[in-house]
Every structure is written in C-alpha cells, then in structure tokens.
Design a protein around this motif. Structure first.
Motif, PDB file in Angstrom:
ATOM      1  N   LEU A 199      -4.302  -1.465   1.242  1.00 46.70           N
ATOM      2  CA  LEU A 199      -5.451  -2.275   1.660  1.00 46.70           C
ATOM      3  C   LEU A 199      -6.796  -1.755   1.162  1.00 46.70           C
ATOM      4  O   LEU A 199      -7.764  -2.520   1.081  1.00 46.70           O
ATOM      5  CB  LEU A 199      -5.499  -2.367   3.191  1.00 46.70           C
ATOM      6  N   LEU A 200      -6.876  -0.459   0.868  1.00 47.19           N
ATOM      7  CA  LEU A 200      -8.174   0.142   0.530  1.00 47.19           C
ATOM      8  C   LEU A 200      -8.249   0.606  -0.924  1.00 47.19           C
ATOM      9  O   LEU A 200      -9.104   1.416  -1.267  1.00 47.19           O
ATOM     10  CB  LEU A 200      -8.461   1.318   1.471  1.00 47.19           C
ATOM     11  N   ARG A 201      -7.346   0.085  -1.774  1.00 45.24           N
ATOM     12  CA  ARG A 201      -7.334   0.546  -3.170  1.00 45.24           C
ATOM     13  C   ARG A 201      -8.590   0.144  -3.940  1.00 45.24           C
ATOM     14  O   ARG A 201      -8.926   0.754  -4.956  1.00 45.24           O
ATOM     15  CB  ARG A 201      -6.088   0.019  -3.886  1.00 45.24           C
ATOM     16  N   ASP A 202      -9.289  -0.891  -3.459  1.00 47.53           N
ATOM     17  CA  ASP A 202     -10.498  -1.359  -4.155  1.00 47.53           C
ATOM     18  C   ASP A 202     -11.769  -0.682  -3.646  1.00 47.53           C
ATOM     19  O   ASP A 202     -12.868  -1.073  -4.031  1.00 47.53           O
ATOM     20  CB  ASP A 202     -10.644  -2.878  -3.994  1.00 47.53           C
ATOM     21  N   PHE A 203     -11.594   0.314  -2.774  1.00 49.25           N
ATOM     22  CA  PHE A 203     -12.748   1.019  -2.201  1.00 49.25           C
ATOM     23  C   PHE A 203     -12.639   2.509  -2.555  1.00 49.25           C
ATOM     24  O   PHE A 203     -12.074   3.287  -1.777  1.00 49.25           O
ATOM     25  CB  PHE A 203     -12.795   0.841  -0.688  1.00 49.25           C
ATOM     26  N   PRO A 204     -13.135   2.931  -3.713  1.00 49.53           N
ATOM     27  CA  PRO A 204     -12.996   4.336  -4.146  1.00 49.53           C
ATOM     28  C   PRO A 204     -13.585   5.296  -3.108  1.00 49.53           C
ATOM     29  O   PRO A 204     -14.691   5.083  -2.612  1.00 49.53           O
ATOM     30  CB  PRO A 204     -13.799   4.387  -5.452  1.00 49.53           C
ATOM     31  N   GLY A 205     -12.846   6.313  -2.783  1.00 43.95           N
ATOM     32  CA  GLY A 205     -13.298   7.320  -1.826  1.00 43.95           C
ATOM     33  C   GLY A 205     -12.768   7.102  -0.430  1.00 43.95           C
ATOM     34  O   GLY A 205     -12.621   8.058   0.336  1.00 43.95           O
ATOM     35  N   VAL A 206     -12.455   5.848  -0.069  1.00 41.01           N
ATOM     36  CA  VAL A 206     -11.984   5.586   1.284  1.00 41.01           C
ATOM     37  C   VAL A 206     -10.548   6.109   1.502  1.00 41.01           C
ATOM     38  O   VAL A 206     -10.277   6.714   2.541  1.00 41.01           O
ATOM     39  CB  VAL A 206     -12.082   4.082   1.644  1.00 41.01           C
ATOM     40  N   PRO A 207      -9.623   5.914   0.537  1.00 40.43           N
ATOM     41  CA  PRO A 207      -8.322   6.580   0.706  1.00 40.43           C
ATOM     42  C   PRO A 207      -8.463   8.100   0.829  1.00 40.43           C
ATOM     43  O   PRO A 207      -7.742   8.744   1.585  1.00 40.43           O
ATOM     44  CB  PRO A 207      -7.556   6.194  -0.570  1.00 40.43           C
ATOM     45  N   GLY A 208      -9.430   8.653   0.101  1.00 40.85           N
ATOM     46  CA  GLY A 208      -9.695  10.093   0.216  1.00 40.85           C
ATOM     47  C   GLY A 208     -10.190  10.460   1.598  1.00 40.85           C
ATOM     48  O   GLY A 208      -9.875  11.527   2.122  1.00 40.85           O
ATOM     49  N   LEU A 209     -10.958   9.553   2.225  1.00 47.64           N
ATOM     50  CA  LEU A 209     -11.439   9.784   3.588  1.00 47.64           C
ATOM     51  C   LEU A 209     -10.261   9.832   4.560  1.00 47.64           C
ATOM     52  O   LEU A 209     -10.242  10.672   5.467  1.00 47.64           O
ATOM     53  CB  LEU A 209     -12.415   8.677   4.000  1.00 47.64           C
ATOM     54  N   PHE A 210      -9.267   8.952   4.359  1.00 45.62           N
ATOM     55  CA  PHE A 210      -8.110   8.970   5.251  1.00 45.62           C
ATOM     56  C   PHE A 210      -7.292  10.257   5.072  1.00 45.62           C
ATOM     57  O   PHE A 210      -6.832  10.852   6.044  1.00 45.62           O
ATOM     58  CB  PHE A 210      -7.201   7.764   5.016  1.00 45.62           C
ATOM     59  N   VAL A 211      -7.134  10.693   3.820  1.00 48.56           N
ATOM     60  CA  VAL A 211      -6.419  11.953   3.576  1.00 48.56           C
ATOM     61  C   VAL A 211      -7.204  13.117   4.185  1.00 48.56           C
ATOM     62  O   VAL A 211      -6.614  14.030   4.780  1.00 48.56           O
ATOM     63  CB  VAL A 211      -6.187  12.175   2.060  1.00 48.56           C
ATOM     64  N   ALA A 212      -8.535  13.074   4.061  1.00 51.14           N
ATOM     65  CA  ALA A 212      -9.358  14.098   4.706  1.00 51.14           C
ATOM     66  C   ALA A 212      -9.181  14.035   6.220  1.00 51.14           C
ATOM     67  O   ALA A 212      -9.174  15.070   6.905  1.00 51.14           O
ATOM     68  CB  ALA A 212     -10.829  13.883   4.342  1.00 51.14           C
ATOM     69  N   CYS A 213      -8.999  12.818   6.759  1.00 51.48           N
ATOM     70  CA  CYS A 213      -8.746  12.624   8.189  1.00 51.48           C
ATOM     71  C   CYS A 213      -7.453  13.328   8.601  1.00 51.48           C
ATOM     72  O   CYS A 213      -7.423  14.083   9.581  1.00 51.48           O
ATOM     73  CB  CYS A 213      -8.664  11.126   8.482  1.00 51.48           C
ATOM     74  N   ALA A 214      -6.381  13.110   7.829  1.00 57.32           N
ATOM     75  CA  ALA A 214      -5.091  13.738   8.145  1.00 57.32           C
ATOM     76  C   ALA A 214      -5.177  15.255   8.027  1.00 57.32           C
ATOM     77  O   ALA A 214      -4.681  15.992   8.886  1.00 57.32           O
ATOM     78  CB  ALA A 214      -4.004  13.203   7.218  1.00 57.32           C
ATOM     79  N   TYR A 215      -5.833  15.739   6.967  1.00 57.46           N
ATOM     80  CA  TYR A 215      -5.920  17.186   6.775  1.00 57.46           C
ATOM     81  C   TYR A 215      -6.910  17.844   7.731  1.00 57.46           C
ATOM     82  O   TYR A 215      -6.789  19.036   8.018  1.00 57.46           O
ATOM     83  CB  TYR A 215      -6.273  17.513   5.325  1.00 57.46           C
ATOM     84  N   SER A 216      -7.876  17.071   8.241  1.00 54.68           N
ATOM     85  CA  SER A 216      -8.752  17.609   9.286  1.00 54.68           C
ATOM     86  C   SER A 216      -7.921  17.912  10.527  1.00 54.68           C
ATOM     87  O   SER A 216      -8.153  18.910  11.223  1.00 54.68           O
ATOM     88  CB  SER A 216      -9.866  16.608   9.627  1.00 54.68           C
ATOM     89  N   GLY A 217      -6.963  17.019  10.812  1.00 59.00           N
ATOM     90  CA  GLY A 217      -6.040  17.284  11.915  1.00 59.00           C
ATOM     91  C   GLY A 217      -5.261  18.563  11.694  1.00 59.00           C
ATOM     92  O   GLY A 217      -5.079  19.378  12.603  1.00 59.00           O
ATOM     93  N   THR A 218      -4.818  18.769  10.456  1.00 56.38           N
ATOM     94  CA  THR A 218      -4.085  19.995  10.123  1.00 56.38           C
ATOM     95  C   THR A 218      -4.985  21.225  10.279  1.00 56.38           C
ATOM     96  O   THR A 218      -4.592  22.223  10.894  1.00 56.38           O
ATOM     97  CB  THR A 218      -3.565  19.921   8.670  1.00 56.38           C
ATOM     98  N   LEU A 219      -6.196  21.155   9.717  1.00 55.07           N
ATOM     99  CA  LEU A 219      -7.112  22.303   9.779  1.00 55.07           C
ATOM    100  C   LEU A 219      -7.436  22.690  11.213  1.00 55.07           C
ATOM    101  O   LEU A 219      -7.432  23.878  11.566  1.00 55.07           O
ATOM    102  CB  LEU A 219      -8.408  21.974   9.033  1.00 55.07           C
ATOM    103  N   SER A 220      -7.714  21.692  12.054  1.00 55.85           N
ATOM    104  CA  SER A 220      -8.104  21.996  13.432  1.00 55.85           C
ATOM    105  C   SER A 220      -6.964  22.652  14.198  1.00 55.85           C
ATOM    106  O   SER A 220      -7.172  23.596  14.958  1.00 55.85           O
ATOM    107  CB  SER A 220      -8.570  20.725  14.147  1.00 55.85           C
ATOM    108  N   THR A 221      -5.746  22.166  13.982  1.00 55.23           N
ATOM    109  CA  THR A 221      -4.591  22.741  14.669  1.00 55.23           C
ATOM    110  C   THR A 221      -4.298  24.152  14.168  1.00 55.23           C
ATOM    111  O   THR A 221      -4.056  25.073  14.956  1.00 55.23           O
ATOM    112  CB  THR A 221      -3.347  21.848  14.464  1.00 55.23           C
ATOM    113  N   VAL A 222      -4.317  24.319  12.841  1.00 55.49           N
ATOM    114  CA  VAL A 222      -3.983  25.617  12.247  1.00 55.49           C
ATOM    115  C   VAL A 222      -5.041  26.665  12.584  1.00 55.49           C
ATOM    116  O   VAL A 222      -4.715  27.804  12.912  1.00 55.49           O
ATOM    117  CB  VAL A 222      -3.812  25.480  10.712  1.00 55.49           C
ATOM    118  N   SER A 223      -6.315  26.281  12.533  1.00 47.06           N
ATOM    119  CA  SER A 223      -7.379  27.253  12.825  1.00 47.06           C
ATOM    120  C   SER A 223      -7.296  27.727  14.275  1.00 47.06           C
ATOM    121  O   SER A 223      -7.468  28.909  14.568  1.00 47.06           O
ATOM    122  CB  SER A 223      -8.760  26.647  12.547  1.00 47.06           C
TER     123      SER A 223
END
Length: 618
Positions: free
Chosen positions: A330-354
């Motif tokens: 759904l977001l392939r036409d919005f550059p950077g937004v898929p990256g925001l979602f991946v950053a969202c998932a990895y933010s979850g990882t960082l917060s838990t791991v830290s």
C-alpha cells in the motif's frame, strides 16, 4: 514469486529513515554519557540516580512492552483469530493495579536495585542466587530471539539486509546502554515510542484511505467473523477465551510488570513512590493505545486481503510477515514510509533489548559482584558499563545462535514464560504470606519450575490440535492462483501444517496427556507455575515452623501500602480533626492519650514531674 517482487521494494529513502532512527538513539546515549559529568556511580548508571519522573518512565515501560513481536505479531494474530485479543485491555488493567499496589510499595520502600535482592532480604542467599541465574538465562535467550526473529521476517519480505540489521541494531543498542545507562535507555525509549506510533499510524491511515473509510473495514471484519470479542468458554485448553486472556494473561503479564527486573528497575528509579505509581498508571494508557492500534491494524489487514490471503497463497511464508507485506503493497508510492514502518518494528526491538541489557547488568553487579567483591563506587560504575558491553555482545551472539535454532524459536519463547511463572509465585509468597519461610520458598520454586517445564516442553513435543486454536476462515478466491504457482488442490480453510495433519491421522497414537495437559493454553503456563509455588511453598512452610518466625517490619506488604487503606486513614484523620475542632473547649480537660496523626512522627521526652497545669505536664 517473492513478496518483494509482487509489491514494492526498499529504496534509498527507506534506508535513510531507518539509519536516522539509529543515529538519534546513539546520540541520546552520548548525551547522557557526558551530561552532568557522566555516570559517576553505579547508582547513576543503573538507576538514573533515582531521580526519574513519571511520564518518561511510563513511556519507557510502554516502549519495552511494544517489542517487534507486538508490531508484527499482534496484527497477524487478529487477522487469523479475530479481535478477541482486545480483551487484553482488561488484563493490562489488572496487571498494572496489582503491580502498583502490591509489588511496587515493597520494592520501593526497601530501596533495592535488583529485584532479587528482595529474595535474600526475605528468604536467603541461596534463593536469591537461584532467582538471579534463572533471570539471566531466560533474558539472554529471549533477547537474542527478539533481535533475530523480526530481522528475519522483515528481510524475507522487504529484502532488508538480515545481518546488517541484526548487527547494526545490536551494536547501537549496546552502545547507548553502555554509554548512558538507565537515563539513556529511558529517553531513547521515549523517542522510539514516538517512532512506533508514527509507523503504526501511517499504515492505518493509508489503509483507511484505500478502503474508503473506517466503516468498510469494520463491515468486512464483521462479515469475516473477526469482531469476535466475547467467548466465555471455560475450557482451559482453548487458546484464547475471555477467561484464558483475563485470568491466565494476568498471571503471565504480572510476571513481567510486577517482578521482572527490566520493568521494575525503571519504575523504582523514580524520585518518589507517587511518581513510581503514576508511571505505571500512565503507562496503562499507553498500553491501551498500542493495543487499539495493533488490533485495528489486524482488521485493516483482513479488509485488504479478505479475498486473497498472501499466507495461504504462499506469497509470504509466515503470518508475521503479513504486516511488512501490507506496508510494501500500500505504501510503495511513498518513499521513506516503508522505512518508517521498519524503523517502527526495530524501535520495538531496541527498546526491549536495551531494557534487557541494562537489567542484566544491574542483577549481575548487585547480585553476583557487589556482595563478594569490595569495590569503590567508581569501580562499580565501570564494572556496570563493562557488563552492559558484555551482555550486548552475548545478545548479538544469541541472535546468531537463534538463526540456527529453526523450529526451536517458539520453544525458547515458551521457556521465557515458563520461568516467569515460578518467579512470580516466589515473590508473591514472600510479599503476601508472612509465615512463608526459606525452606518453603526453595521447595516451592523447584516444584513450580519442574511443573512449568513439564507442561511447556510437552506442548512443544505434541502440537496443539486446531480445535483448541480455532483459526478463522481465510480465502484465496480472489487470487490469480495460476500466476502464483499455487497447488490448485490446496484448501484455504484448513490452515493445517503438515505436522498437524500427521497428528490428526495418528490421533489414536497420541497419549492422553497430549490432548489434555500438554494442550493447556499457553497463557496458563505462568498461572500453573505460580500456583504450584504458592501451594507447595505454603504447605512446606507450615510444616517446617513458618508460623514461628519473626519478620522485620516492611519485608511484606503492610496495611499502609494499600491505596484504599491510605485514603480511608486520611479521610478518618481529617474527620477526627474536624470533630476535635468542633468539640474544642477552653476549659481544663483531661488528656485522653490519643495520638494526633498530624504529630505522630514527633516524640516528646517528658520529665518525671507529676505536676499538671490544666491537665498538661509542666
């Protein structure tokens, strides 16, 4: 056909957004390493100098709860099984009240750094050591999986480099934990929870626009049977019902919020007990908001793919890859937004791991180093930083090991729950039952751990049959199956793995325990462990003279810790004061001996002079 070729792929802007999230997290660590002269003592490093306030700690608690498992797993859970998952809102409420009113007052009053210090104060060193070792093992194992599992899911859908993501997140996380200590962990969590909400919101808003509003999404979900909020079946073998979620879920999550070092360490770092309690209650609002986002994201998933399920059609190999697939679709036409979602998932990882790294450093220093080595505060501070670095490396190594574990990933996650239940039972035994003694605590812990392992490992050996999980119907009627190269004989409604099919064919060979004891809902693993520890611990304590022991005040929950008692006492004191003022007379009155609550902390040394003026000693 790969998912990434069917939809969109990552572009430069997506990587820029992801890298930006990592750089800001690292910068926060550098700031707190040099702010106010750095982390001079172990107390500054591990507890933030006990000067934290409620709101940032609340956001930090929320961020740690919202791991990548929440971002990727909860929407797919709702997509496959329906919105009953939202009943966890009741569970979270119970968990926060229990943690704030039972466990927090005792831990905060004792001024501990490691929750396992309490086990020595209440029981003995042996039990403290057992608790510490169990926590370290489960946390290293779990943290490695938390790093690896989302990286694998995102890699297979987006093409995001697997080991580049694992190593970069692991290194950045270790860096800011080692440099900035607890303050860096808390404030990076505050930033990361913002990234996570932004990622979720972008997906939900885009789906609402594409589907033509919220009403079509809810309508699709209703007709697809996804709005199944209530199921009061008391059968404990059912994976999710109202009772398993509320009763079993409360035990499972209290083991995390009530006694787990990673959570407790943050709320007892607050500057007052009021701030500590408020951090938990404010965090509850965050939990509700995240749950609402995740559940609605799952309904969005179903609305978009109700006629062509990417998992059933073999476009994605696992359910936890559905959300990344939706983002690229759904977001392939919005550059950077898929990256925001991946950053969202990895933010979850960082917060838990830290949080895990900081907690591991705290228990190691407080439970395994400080009692046995005479070190200065400066040396303890450097030791704490060294432990953070060591555990960061160990967790990255554990992620590498997790890549070789394959089907054992789910087993390892279950072990995390199996250990949490007996530990919750042990702390509950110490805090609520004054007659529980060290012998009862140790025997109860061993028995509870053994029973939890028995049911947990049994559930991994014998897979649960579909009638216990009851997955909802998924359709591929709208898919172009010939272009997807899917076997035309495949039936979407079965959703059974080859292992489950084999088990159904050989049901007669399954032992009785496989379809009863081992099929217990995973949410009851912690419940079983907790109740066994309490039952065995209390019986053994009573048989070994537990009623004869004399505990110092404050080692267990006392009346003054209960908020309702405090409110009642405060109202009663105010009423008595008003009555006393109304009944006041200037004439001489005899001293009654009643202590005025306002002056209860003042003790007067009166001389032995028996003379009185107006009934008062002179």
């Amino acid at each position: 056909m790969s998912a990434s070729s069917a939809v969109g792929t990552f572009v430069v802007w997506d990587y820029v957004v992801f890298a930006g999230m990592l750089l800001i997290s690292a910068a926060i660590g550098i700031y707190y390493a040099i702010a106010d002269g750095g982390q001079k003592t172990s107390k500054d490093f591990l507890m933030g100098g006990r000067s934290m306030t409620a709101v940032p700690v609340a956001l930090s608690l929320t961020a740690s709860f919202m791991s990548a498992v929440t971002v990727l797993g909860t929407p797919s859970e709702v997509y496959r099984f329906g919105a009953m998952f939202s009943i966890f809102a009741i569970t979270y409420t119970c968990v926060v009240i229990i943690s704030a009113e039972i466990f927090l007052p005792v831990f905060y009053r004792l001024g501990i750094t490691s929750t396992y210090e309490y086990l020595e104060i209440r029981f003995n060193k042996v039990i403290r050591l057992c608790g510490t070792v169990m926590f370290i093992i489960q946390t290293i194992l779990y943290t490695g999986i938390v790093i690896y599992a989302p990286a694998l899911a995102l890699n297979q859908v987006t093409g995001f480099h697997l080991w580049g993501a694992v190593v970069s997140t692991g290194v950045v996380c270790t860096f800011y934990c080692t440099m900035g200590g607890l303050k860096a962990v808390v404030w990076t969590d505050v930033f990361q929870v913002g990234v996570m909400v932004a990622g979720f919101t972008s997906v939900v808003i885009r789906t609402v626009v594409v589907q033509g509003g919220i009403s079509p999404i809810l309508n699709d979900s209703y007709h697809g049977g996804r709005l199944n909020f209530w199921d009061f079946d008391p059968n404990p073998l059912r994976r999710h019902t109202f009772w398993t979620i509320v009763f079993g879920g409360t035990f499972t999550w209290t083991g995390i919020y009530g006694v787990n070092q990673a959570q407790v360490q943050r709320y007892i770092s607050c500057k007052t007990r009021f701030h500590a309690k408020m951090s938990l209650y404010v965090n509850l609002l965050g939990l509700w908001a995240i749950l609402a986002c995740a559940v609605f994201a799952g309904l969005c998933l179903y609305s978009v793919y109700k006629d062509c399920d990417p998992w059933s059609a073999n476009i994605v190999p696992a359910p936890d890859q559905l959300m990344p697939y939706l983002v690229l679709d759904l977001l392939r036409d919005f550059p950077g937004v898929p990256g925001l979602f991946v950053a969202c998932a990895y933010s979850g990882t960082l917060s838990t791991v830290s949080s895990s790294i900081n907690a591991l450093a705290a228990v190691t220093v407080e439970d395994l180093i400080k009692p046995y080595f005479n070190l200065s505060e400066r040396q303890l501070s450097w030791t704490s930083k060294g432990m953070s670095l060591l555990y960061g490396v160990l967790c990255i190594g554990m992620a590498a090991l997790a890549s070789l574990m394959g089907s054992l990933l789910q087993a390892a996650l279950s072990i995390f729950g199996m250990i949490g239940g007996p530990l919750l039972g042990l702390f509950t035994l110490g805090i609520l039952f004054p007659w529980a003694n060290p012998t009862g605590g140790l025997v109860g812990l061993v028995c509870g751990f053994a029973v939890s392992l028995w049911v947990g490992i049994g559930s991994q050996v014998y897979s649960v049959l579909p009638e216990s999980t009851r997955p909802l119907h998924l359709s591929t009627a709208g898919c172009n199956l010939s272009s997807l190269a899917v076997d035309s004989n495949w039936t979407a409604a079965t959703e059974m793995t080859p292992l489950t099919t084999t088990l159904l064919k050989e049901a007669a060979d399954r032992p009785y325990l496989a379809d009863h004891w081992y099929s217990l809902s995973y949410l009851y693993f912690s419940t079983v462990g907790t109740l066994v520890v309490l039952a065995v611990g209390l019986i053994v304590s009573l048989l070994t003279g537990g009623r004869k022991q004399h505990l110092e005040y404050g080692k267990t929950l006392v009346q003054e810790d209960l908020i309702f008692y405090s409110l009642f006492s405060s109202c009663k004191a105010n009423d008595e004061k008003q009555v006393e003022m109304l009944n006041w007379k200037p004439s001489p009155t005899k001293v009654s001996g009643t202590v005025n609550p306002v002056f209860s902390d003042i003790e007067l040394d009166l001389p032995e002079n028996k003379e009185k003026v107006n009934g008062v000693h002179i």
